[in-house]
Motif scaffolding. Structure first.
Motif, PDB file in Angstrom:
ATOM      1  N   GLY A   1       0.801  -1.215   0.000  1.00  0.00           N
ATOM      2  CA  GLY A   1       0.000   0.000   0.000  1.00  0.00           C
ATOM      3  C   GLY A   1       0.831   1.259   0.000  1.00  0.00           C
ATOM      4  O   GLY A   1       0.474   2.250  -0.641  1.00  0.00           O
ATOM      5  N   ASN A   2       1.992   1.243   0.695  1.00  0.00           N
ATOM      6  CA  ASN A   2       2.792   2.474   0.745  1.00  0.00           C
ATOM      7  C   ASN A   2       3.421   2.795  -0.598  1.00  0.00           C
ATOM      8  O   ASN A   2       3.681   3.957  -0.905  1.00  0.00           O
ATOM      9  CB  ASN A   2       3.868   2.370   1.835  1.00  0.00           C
ATOM     10  CG  ASN A   2       4.807   1.189   1.632  1.00  0.00           C
ATOM     11  OD1 ASN A   2       4.509   0.288   0.841  1.00  0.00           O
ATOM     12  ND2 ASN A   2       5.919   1.182   2.342  1.00  0.00           N
TER      13      ASN A   2
ATOM     14  N   LEU B   1      -5.169  13.269  -6.352  1.00  0.00           N
ATOM     15  CA  LEU B   1      -5.259  11.946  -5.737  1.00  0.00           C
ATOM     16  C   LEU B   1      -5.365  10.815  -6.754  1.00  0.00           C
ATOM     17  O   LEU B   1      -5.688   9.682  -6.404  1.00  0.00           O
ATOM     18  CB  LEU B   1      -6.437  11.867  -4.744  1.00  0.00           C
ATOM     19  CG  LEU B   1      -6.445  12.910  -3.629  1.00  0.00           C
ATOM     20  CD1 LEU B   1      -7.646  12.700  -2.727  1.00  0.00           C
ATOM     21  CD2 LEU B   1      -5.150  12.875  -2.829  1.00  0.00           C
TER      22      LEU B   1
ATOM     23  N   GLU C   1       0.564   8.328  -5.970  1.00  0.00           N
ATOM     24  CA  GLU C   1      -0.686   9.080  -5.910  1.00  0.00           C
ATOM     25  C   GLU C   1      -0.389  10.571  -5.863  1.00  0.00           C
ATOM     26  O   GLU C   1       0.346  11.038  -5.004  1.00  0.00           O
ATOM     27  CB  GLU C   1      -1.482   8.667  -4.682  1.00  0.00           C
ATOM     28  CG  GLU C   1      -2.854   9.320  -4.575  1.00  0.00           C
ATOM     29  CD  GLU C   1      -3.606   8.856  -3.349  1.00  0.00           C
ATOM     30  OE1 GLU C   1      -3.494   9.527  -2.294  1.00  0.00           O
ATOM     31  OE2 GLU C   1      -4.299   7.826  -3.421  1.00  0.00           O
TER      32      GLU C   1
ATOM     33  N   ARG D   1       1.934   2.230  -3.541  1.00  0.00           N
ATOM     34  CA  ARG D   1       0.854   2.845  -4.309  1.00  0.00           C
ATOM     35  C   ARG D   1       0.664   4.303  -3.899  1.00  0.00           C
ATOM     36  O   ARG D   1       0.376   5.156  -4.740  1.00  0.00           O
ATOM     37  CB  ARG D   1      -0.453   2.077  -4.093  1.00  0.00           C
ATOM     38  CG  ARG D   1      -0.413   0.661  -4.605  1.00  0.00           C
ATOM     39  CD  ARG D   1      -1.811   0.097  -4.691  1.00  0.00           C
ATOM     40  NE  ARG D   1      -1.810  -1.333  -4.941  1.00  0.00           N
ATOM     41  CZ  ARG D   1      -2.882  -2.024  -5.279  1.00  0.00           C
ATOM     42  NH1 ARG D   1      -4.039  -1.409  -5.394  1.00  0.00           N
ATOM     43  NH2 ARG D   1      -2.814  -3.313  -5.493  1.00  0.00           N
ATOM     44  N   GLU D   2       0.832   4.560  -2.618  1.00  0.00           N
ATOM     45  CA  GLU D   2       0.680   5.936  -2.147  1.00  0.00           C
ATOM     46  C   GLU D   2       1.734   6.852  -2.752  1.00  0.00           C
ATOM     47  O   GLU D   2       1.474   8.033  -3.014  1.00  0.00           O
ATOM     48  CB  GLU D   2       0.761   5.975  -0.617  1.00  0.00           C
ATOM     49  CG  GLU D   2      -0.444   5.346   0.077  1.00  0.00           C
ATOM     50  CD  GLU D   2      -0.294   5.313   1.585  1.00  0.00           C
ATOM     51  OE1 GLU D   2       0.718   5.863   2.085  1.00  0.00           O
ATOM     52  OE2 GLU D   2      -1.167   4.738   2.257  1.00  0.00           O
TER      53      GLU D   2
END
Length: 312
Positions: A56-57, A68, A63, A59-60
């Motif tokens: 997940g980090n 976003l 972003e 993918r962040e």
């Protein structure tokens, strides 16, 4: 050397190659930018690299902090290393939205390199899509994914509901109270007390179930230039590729005269307004509609009949 080898390599050679393949002007993302990214993704897709499990980090990191959305080349950064997509860069007046430092024209090639190595599930995974796609191919796939949800086809409202076809059928019935009919033929009567008030005409929608599919019949008043008209047309609740398997006809008339229309229903992927404004349906001028209505010509009374059939 394959692209994947370049992705895993370090040093000047990789960055020179990235500058050649990805460098574009500092403008918002457009079709040229996306095509460039897709080309890079297609090369990755043909490599032997196995799928990357994305935390997940990570993918962040990809972003954009402003819109976003996922970032695609060129990805910009400030002198402190904060990133932003090319579409949002002019929106923040070339100032980093995180630290307010000037952005300049610094590219974040390292992040572009990371993105080039990723393979991600389609964002419509929850709707049934099981595909895994290279990062730079994912955007194109999602724009055409057969599992992407549909917008509510109800016209005349700002309804923002999306979902699959069964969900939307129930939504139309329960929330918009539209008429639901079974069968491939119909005979509808439209009455309006003051047909001269075109801008206040009531939106009408009827949903038909036949051949295991659903169709939306629209009838409304609008204007072509200064001329008030009525239009009736059919939309298919599904994709355009399926809609082409069907045809329909509409007929309206009275006093020994009639108007007919035959066409192919448009997919609800095309908005109601897009279909209406393309005049793809039975168009009736108001004076003709009033003639068909008979009487004192002060009340609209139109009977529209039609049929839907499947092409062989």
């Amino acid at each position: 050397m394959s692209l994947c080898s370049l992705v895993m390599a370090s040093g000047v050679a990789y960055f020179d190659d990235v500058r050649v393949s990805l460098e574009v002007a500092d403008t918002p993302i457009n079709e040229d930018n996306i095509e460039s990214a897709e080309h890079l993704g297609e090369q990755i897709q043909h490599s032997s690299k196995s799928s990357v499990v994305v935390a997940g980090n990570v993918r962040e990191l990809l972003e954009c902090p402003v819109c976003l959305n996922a970032m695609y080349p060129p990805i910009h950064q400030c002198s402190n290393g904060h990133t932003i997509c090319s579409g949002c860069k002019p929106r923040v007046h070339n100032r980093c939205p995180t630290c307010r430092h000037e952005l300049g024209n610094i590219r974040c090639l390292a992040l572009e390199k990371i993105a080039a190595s990723l393979e991600l599930p389609c964002k419509y995974e929850s709707f049934g899509c099981i595909g895994i796609y290279p990062y730079y191919c994912k955007l194109k796939h999602e724009a055409q994914c057969m599992y992407r949800p549909y917008n509510c086809p109800y016209a005349g409202s700002e309804c923002t509901v999306v979902g699959d076809i069964p969900y939307l059928v129930n939504h139309l019935k329960d929330d918009h109270k539209v008429d639901m009919h079974n069968g491939s033929t119909f005979n509808h009567r439209y009455v309006k007390a003051n047909p001269h008030e075109v801008e206040n005409a009531t939106w009408m929608l009827t949903v038909f179930s036949c051949f295991g599919q659903y169709f939306c019949l629209h009838f409304e008043a609008f204007q072509i230039g200064m001329a008030p008209v009525y239009i009736a047309f059919l939309r298919f609740m599904g994709d355009d590729s399926e809609a082409k398997n069907y045809s329909y006809s509409l007929e309206v008339g009275s006093n020994g005269r009639k108007m007919t229309w035959q066409g192919v229903p448009r997919s609800i992927r095309d908005s109601h307004r897009k279909v209406r404004d393309s005049y793809d349906g039975l168009i009736i001028q108001r004076n003709i509609a009033l003639f068909f209505s008979g009487g004192d010509r002060k009340e609209l009374k139109l009977r529209v009949t039609g049929r839907i059939w499947r092409e062989q």
